[in-house]
Write a protein that holds these residues in place. Structure first.
Motif, PDB file in Angstrom:
ATOM      1  N   ARG A 148      -8.202  18.794  -2.228  1.00 20.95           N
ATOM      2  CA  ARG A 148      -6.820  18.989  -2.681  1.00 20.95           C
ATOM      3  C   ARG A 148      -6.525  18.155  -3.927  1.00 20.95           C
ATOM      4  N   ASP A 149      -5.445  18.543  -4.596  1.00 18.77           N
ATOM      5  CA  ASP A 149      -5.003  17.780  -5.767  1.00 18.77           C
ATOM      6  C   ASP A 149      -4.856  16.322  -5.386  1.00 18.77           C
ATOM      7  N   GLY A 150      -5.357  15.469  -6.211  1.00 21.62           N
ATOM      8  CA  GLY A 150      -5.210  14.024  -5.951  1.00 21.62           C
ATOM      9  C   GLY A 150      -6.356  13.436  -5.143  1.00 21.62           C
ATOM     10  N   ASP A 151      -7.154  14.288  -4.476  1.00 22.21           N
ATOM     11  CA  ASP A 151      -8.233  13.737  -3.628  1.00 22.21           C
ATOM     12  C   ASP A 151      -9.249  12.957  -4.450  1.00 22.21           C
ATOM     13  N   LEU A 152      -9.609  13.514  -5.606  1.00 20.66           N
ATOM     14  CA  LEU A 152     -10.684  12.858  -6.368  1.00 20.66           C
ATOM     15  C   LEU A 152     -10.235  11.477  -6.840  1.00 20.66           C
ATOM     16  N   LYS A 153      -8.972  11.384  -7.159  1.00 23.22           N
ATOM     17  CA  LYS A 153      -8.444  10.079  -7.566  1.00 23.22           C
ATOM     18  C   LYS A 153      -8.429   9.125  -6.356  1.00 23.22           C
ATOM     19  N   ALA A 154      -8.019   9.668  -5.212  1.00 20.87           N
ATOM     20  CA  ALA A 154      -7.966   8.826  -4.006  1.00 20.87           C
ATOM     21  C   ALA A 154      -9.362   8.324  -3.621  1.00 20.87           C
ATOM     22  N   ILE A 155     -10.370   9.172  -3.860  1.00 23.26           N
ATOM     23  CA  ILE A 155     -11.739   8.800  -3.469  1.00 23.26           C
ATOM     24  C   ILE A 155     -12.340   7.795  -4.441  1.00 23.26           C
ATOM     25  N   ASN A 156     -12.093   8.008  -5.718  1.00 19.08           N
ATOM     26  CA  ASN A 156     -12.749   7.194  -6.747  1.00 19.08           C
ATOM     27  C   ASN A 156     -12.044   5.852  -6.926  1.00 19.08           C
ATOM     28  N   LEU A 177     -15.401  12.542   4.633  1.00 13.42           N
ATOM     29  CA  LEU A 177     -15.980  11.188   4.690  1.00 13.42           C
ATOM     30  C   LEU A 177     -15.729  10.471   3.363  1.00 13.42           C
ATOM     31  N   ASN A 178     -15.854  11.201   2.253  1.00 16.12           N
ATOM     32  CA  ASN A 178     -15.535  10.598   0.951  1.00 16.12           C
ATOM     33  C   ASN A 178     -14.071  10.170   0.907  1.00 16.12           C
ATOM     34  N   LEU A 179     -13.212  11.066   1.397  1.00 12.30           N
ATOM     35  CA  LEU A 179     -11.782  10.759   1.399  1.00 12.30           C
ATOM     36  C   LEU A 179     -11.498   9.558   2.304  1.00 12.30           C
ATOM     37  N   ALA A 180     -12.185   9.516   3.430  1.00 11.73           N
ATOM     38  CA  ALA A 180     -12.020   8.373   4.348  1.00 11.73           C
ATOM     39  C   ALA A 180     -12.389   7.077   3.637  1.00 11.73           C
ATOM     40  N   HIS A 181     -13.489   7.119   2.899  1.00  6.97           N
ATOM     41  CA  HIS A 181     -13.867   5.914   2.139  1.00  6.97           C
ATOM     42  C   HIS A 181     -12.740   5.510   1.181  1.00  6.97           C
ATOM     43  N   GLY A 182     -12.214   6.510   0.439  1.00  7.87           N
ATOM     44  CA  GLY A 182     -11.190   6.199  -0.569  1.00  7.87           C
ATOM     45  C   GLY A 182      -9.912   5.675   0.070  1.00  7.87           C
ATOM     46  N   THR A 210      -8.941  13.443  10.028  1.00 11.13           N
ATOM     47  CA  THR A 210      -9.854  12.355  10.424  1.00 11.13           C
ATOM     48  C   THR A 210      -9.892  11.269   9.345  1.00 11.13           C
ATOM     49  N   ALA A 211      -9.781  11.685   8.079  1.00  7.62           N
ATOM     50  CA  ALA A 211      -9.787  10.688   6.993  1.00  7.62           C
ATOM     51  C   ALA A 211      -8.540   9.807   7.072  1.00  7.62           C
ATOM     52  N   TYR A 212      -7.401  10.397   7.399  1.00  9.07           N
ATOM     53  CA  TYR A 212      -6.178   9.587   7.549  1.00  9.07           C
ATOM     54  C   TYR A 212      -6.290   8.640   8.740  1.00  9.07           C
ATOM     55  N   ARG A 213      -6.893   9.160   9.814  1.00  9.09           N
ATOM     56  CA  ARG A 213      -7.107   8.305  10.993  1.00  9.09           C
ATOM     57  C   ARG A 213      -7.961   7.100  10.609  1.00  9.09           C
ATOM     58  N   PHE A 214      -9.005   7.375   9.809  1.00  8.11           N
ATOM     59  CA  PHE A 214      -9.915   6.290   9.412  1.00  8.11           C
ATOM     60  C   PHE A 214      -9.165   5.210   8.637  1.00  8.11           C
ATOM     61  N   ALA A 215      -8.257   5.631   7.743  1.00 10.22           N
ATOM     62  CA  ALA A 215      -7.532   4.646   6.932  1.00 10.22           C
ATOM     63  C   ALA A 215      -6.708   3.731   7.842  1.00 10.22           C
ATOM     64  N   GLU A 216      -6.155   4.319   8.911  1.00  5.76           N
ATOM     65  CA  GLU A 216      -5.364   3.506   9.836  1.00  5.76           C
ATOM     66  C   GLU A 216      -6.255   2.502  10.567  1.00  5.76           C
ATOM     67  N   TYR A 217      -7.408   2.999  10.975  1.00  2.00           N
ATOM     68  CA  TYR A 217      -8.377   2.127  11.665  1.00  2.00           C
ATOM     69  C   TYR A 217      -8.857   1.004  10.722  1.00  2.00           C
TER      70      TYR A 217
END
Ligand code: FCB
Length: 477
Positions: A279-287, A198-203, A140-147
């Protein structure tokens, strides 16, 4: 406050709404159901089984609504985009007619000199994405980035200020743990997964927007960070406060603004999940770097260790229901804060808004803050002469604006304030029974009547000055 006070030059005075709460036209121009369409059409989920099928018909009346905003001297309007209008199933190409609605709306605002402030997600997930697992699923987070990319491309030439997600706490914990909001699931572990995604979607959404937006774009997220107070200073109550503070706030601002989840959040919830969905890298993607931060505030929350006091109603905004929104916190008691309440049952406490602003201003002094929602519901009714007098709302707004001004005087960088809401609308699980609008809507005719508070607020928006006292309004009876 002896004299009137003046807000800084350029302070942005606005009002806010969201797509499902006002648009209606749910089956027009290619839109398909969101989780709120499904939820509100499920008997027993919304008061009086009401739904947003028509709402306040803003989809058809947006021109008049924008003219009304201009008449009320609003400098900015915060609205949200309906994902299932733009990308009906949450996958595949954008629907031009859906995007065109928002382009027309933005053009209309700009023509009237009103700045559009766009929120991409105010809780109306396309139903097909929920059917595929919803926010507990990473996809869903990847879908959000596309949207986000689609909306960014369509509106990026004319919108400067953007927020990705509105109140991820409500979307995750009311949607997936207490189930009082769509999609109505009651699985606390799923709610924690939803919060992370949702955090990942934001990032990911922020990164996607940066790719397509001009460099002047100002990106943000709107949090309903909650002001959590301990009932007493006992170590047990203070620990209850810490735990709820993490579940309400740290779970979002930790990764979004500081790059990590609070350690003790992970240990507090260890019985429910090992958090291996991070997952690895998520925190960087979010922040991701952001340009401003939206804060929504209505009422504080008071907690104690269970047994530390009378177990009162859960004072979590939009609360209620048999299931707790708070994962792994059944031993914590929630108390109604003392003082007057609005018809939501929410205690009026403007010091909470001051505390919220100053807390975030200390946490991230580099970020400009905006109050992206604040307001109150009352049982407004037209007088015999048609006027709608709402002195309680004026008093609420006055006290909260004074709190914002005090925070600004104490050094906080606050760029603007958005009253919730421009007009009465579909108040989620409460249906149309709770009126938050500065403008009264007669739901039978869709006639709009600015309430006394709207006229009062217009004066503040025009002058940037908050009078020492709210006006005294006489009711005809
Ligand atoms: C906030 C929501 C908004 C409205 C107000 C009263 O939590 O963001 O849509 O429901 O509460």
């Amino acid at each position: 406050m002896p004299e009137s006070v003046t807000f800084p030059p350029g302070f942005l005075w606005g009002a806010a709404t969201s797509s499902y709460q006002i648009e209606g036209a749910v089956r027009e121009d290619g839109r398909t159901p969101s989780i709120w369409d499904t939820f509100s059409h499920t008997p027993g989920k919304v008061a009086f089984d009401e739904n947003g099928d028509v709402a306040v018909d803003h989809y058809h009346r947006y021109r008049d609504d924008v003219a009304m905003m201009a008449g009320l001297d609003l400098a900015a309007y915060r609205f949200s985009v309906s994902w299932s209008r733009v990308q009906p199933t949450g996958r595949g190409p954008a629907v031009q007619r859906g995007l065109d609605f928002y382009r027309r709306l933005v053009d209309e605002l700009l023509t009237h000199g009103i700045e559009p402030v766009v929120t991409l997600y105010h809780w109306d997930l396309p139903q097909e994405l929920e059917d595929a697992g919803g926010w507990p699923e990473r996809e869903t987070a990847y879908r959000f980035a596309e949207y986000a990319d689609m909306v960014g491309r369509a509106l990026g030439d004319r919108v400067v200020r953007w927020a990705t997600v509105n109140e991820p706490w409500c979307a995750a914990f009311l949607g997936y743990s207490s189930g009082v909001h769509a999609p109505g699931r009651t699985d606390p572990a799923a709610a924690l997964r939803a919060a992370h995604h949702l955090n990942l979607a934001h990032g990911l959404g922020t990164s996607a927007l940066r790719q397509v937006l001009p460099s002047r774009a100002q990106l943000a997220v709107s949090l309903n960070s909650q002001v959590i107070r301990a009932l007493t200073d006992s170590p047990a109550d203070l620990d209850a406060r810490r735990r709820i503070d993490h579940l309400a706030n740290g779970v979002f601002h930790g990764p979004l603004l500081q790059g990590a989840y609070p350690e003790t959040l992970l240990s507090d919830t260890a019985a429910l999940t090992d958090w291996s969905f991070v997952r690895d890298g998520d925190l960087k993607a979010i922040n991701q770097p952001i340009d401003w931060l939206g804060l929504n505030y209505y009422t504080p929350v008071v907690v104690s260790a269970a047994g530390g006091g009378p177990k009162g109603p859960r004072a979590d905004a939009h609360g209620g229901g048999e299931h707790s929104p708070w994962p792994a916190a059944d031993d914590i008691a929630f108390h109604q804060p003392p003082g007057e309440r609005t018809v939501m049952g929410w205690t009026i406490d403007p010091t909470g808004l001051y505390d919220l602003i100053t807390t975030y201003s200390r946490l991230r002094p580099d970020l400009q803050l905006f109050v992206t929602e604040n307001g109150a519901a009352y049982d407004d009714k037209p007088e015999t002469d048609g006027q709608v007098l709402d002195p309680e709302r004026i008093a609420y707004l006055h006290a909260h604006l004074a709190a914002v001004h005090r925070a600004v005087s104490d050094g906080a960088d606050v760029g603007g304030y958005f009253l919730w809401s421009l007009m009465d609308n579909f108040e989620w699980a409460w249906g149309y029974s709770k009126r938050f609008g500065a403008v009264y809507v007669d739901y039978a005719t869709q006639a709009r009547t600015p309430k006394a508070s709207a006229h009062w607020y217009a004066g503040i928006a025009r002058t940037g000055q908050l009078p020492a006292e709210p006006p005294v309004l006489g009711r005809a009876g």
